[in-house]
Design a protein around this motif. Structure first.
Motif: not given
Length: 385
Positions: A280-300
């Protein structure tokens, strides 16, 4: 090899597309019963766009993206322009245009690329059990499915993250609530090829162009968490908090149809180094939930998807090693972006008043080079450089 992807958001669907391109048998489940993206739009910087191009979605994405050629900052109270510059140097340095995109349209594009009829909606995972043969997922309706691997892309409130970590981690409130939506583009608000941001009083308001002659707008309201504001009252909240700001901001508030604005508290998650437990592996916000202040949440999340597919494709005979290689390749990069966004949020939202005042002064002297260098510092380091 069968891979179960839990979550049909941006990370989950992009991972499913990437894995299928490498020949894996992919099943996608989603706990909601229909596609309801949170938030009106998303900033896709060059690193995220390159990932979508790799997935074969270049033309579809370009049709959805707004043309954002300039960036401007203005004083929130007077409306005076602090700086206004071309983003052409960013495009030249990054080698790829950036796109603000309506989130619902991006999500639909990804779902259709995978096959929206193949997504199992209304499937909330309530249990995972794994052994040497595979992973069995149990859903709230009592049904089960078995796969060789599970990719947990079920968002910042991930239920599967506890299985991977063996514990529950708490998110941290960033100190502000984001109010966002879509309105028709209007020169009384801003130029339609600009990303324009008004700053003052430790808060921000911004508009970015998206396709269809629309602006994606957002307000950062510094306020305690837990406030219960009915959706139909959000515009009234904006008038109460921002009603004394400059005329373009008032034109924006007047353009918002009551009941259409999204109100989202901004929380993030301390960087975590463990993304994988067995199969089982995490991906996206499940692994690295971030504030949107640099616009990189979706990109990550898009970067996660591409790297995951590469690692599993090159370790078909040992998929557990592939997951470990994925974890090793992504944790530092993703964690760094979380901390950059947190640091940026502290400056823009007055955690240190002197630092925020200094930032306002810097904006008044900005020729664009400093801001563009900062954006490039965020986009460089992904799977495509």
């Amino acid at each position: 090899m069968k891979i179960l992807v839990v979550g049909a958001g941006i990370g989950g669907t992009s991972a499913a597309i990437a894995l299928r391109r490498h020949g894996f048998d992919v099943e996608v489940v989603e706990q909601v019963r229909e596609n309801k993206p949170v938030g009106a739009a998303i900033s896709l910087w060059s690193n995220g766009v390159k990932c979508l191009n790799y997935l074969g979605l270049h033309e579809e994405l370009a049709a959805l993206g707004g043309t954002m050629d300039h960036l401007a900052y203005a004083d929130a109270l007077t409306g005076e322009t602090l700086c206004d510059f071309s983003l052409a140097p960013l495009l030249e340095a990054a080698g790829q245009r950036h796109y603000p995109v309506a989130r619902a349209e991006l999500q639909l594009m990804l779902m259709e690329a995978f096959g929206i009829d193949e997504i199992g909606f209304g499937k909330r995972v309530v249990g995972l059990e794994q052994d040497d043969a595979g992973v069995t997922a149990t859903f709230a309706d009592g049904s089960q499915t078995t796969a060789d691997l599970v990719i947990a892309a079920d968002g910042s409130r991930s239920a599967t993250r506890d299985h991977v970590l063996g514990r529950t981690v708490e998110r941290t409130y960033s100190g502000y609530t984001n109010i966002n939506g879509l309105v028709r583009a209007d020169p009384a608000i801003a130029a339609s090829d600009h990303w324009t941001t008004w700053v003052g009083e430790d808060q921000r308001c911004a508009v970015m162009p998206v396709a269809g002659d629309r602006f994606y707008y957002w307000f950062d309201h510094v306020t305690p968490s837990g406030k219960d504001v009915p959706r139909e009252a959000v515009v009234d909240e904006l008038r109460a908090v921002f009603g004394h700001w400059a005329p373009p901001v008032q034109a924006l508030i007047d353009a918002i149809e009551p009941g259409t604005a999204n109100r989202v508290e901004i929380w993030d998650l301390d960087p975590i180094d463990t993304w994988v437990r067995g199969r089982v592996a995490l991906l996206g916000d499940a692994a690295h939930s971030t504030a949107p202040d640099i616009g990189q949440g979706g990109c990550s999340a898009l970067e996660d998807s591409v790297v995951l597919s590469w690692m599993l494709a090159t370790h078909r005979d040992d998929p557990l090693e592939g997951l470990r290689r994925y974890e090793a390749a992504r944790t530092e990069r993703a964690g760094d972006l979380v901390l950059k966004a947190r640091k940026r949020s502290a400056v823009t939202h007055g955690h240190d008043p002197e630092a925020t005042a200094a930032w306002y002064r810097e904006l008044a002297a900005e020729d664009g080079s400093g801001i563009i260098a900062g954006i490039l510092g965020n986009v460089v380091g992904g799977p495509f450089g």
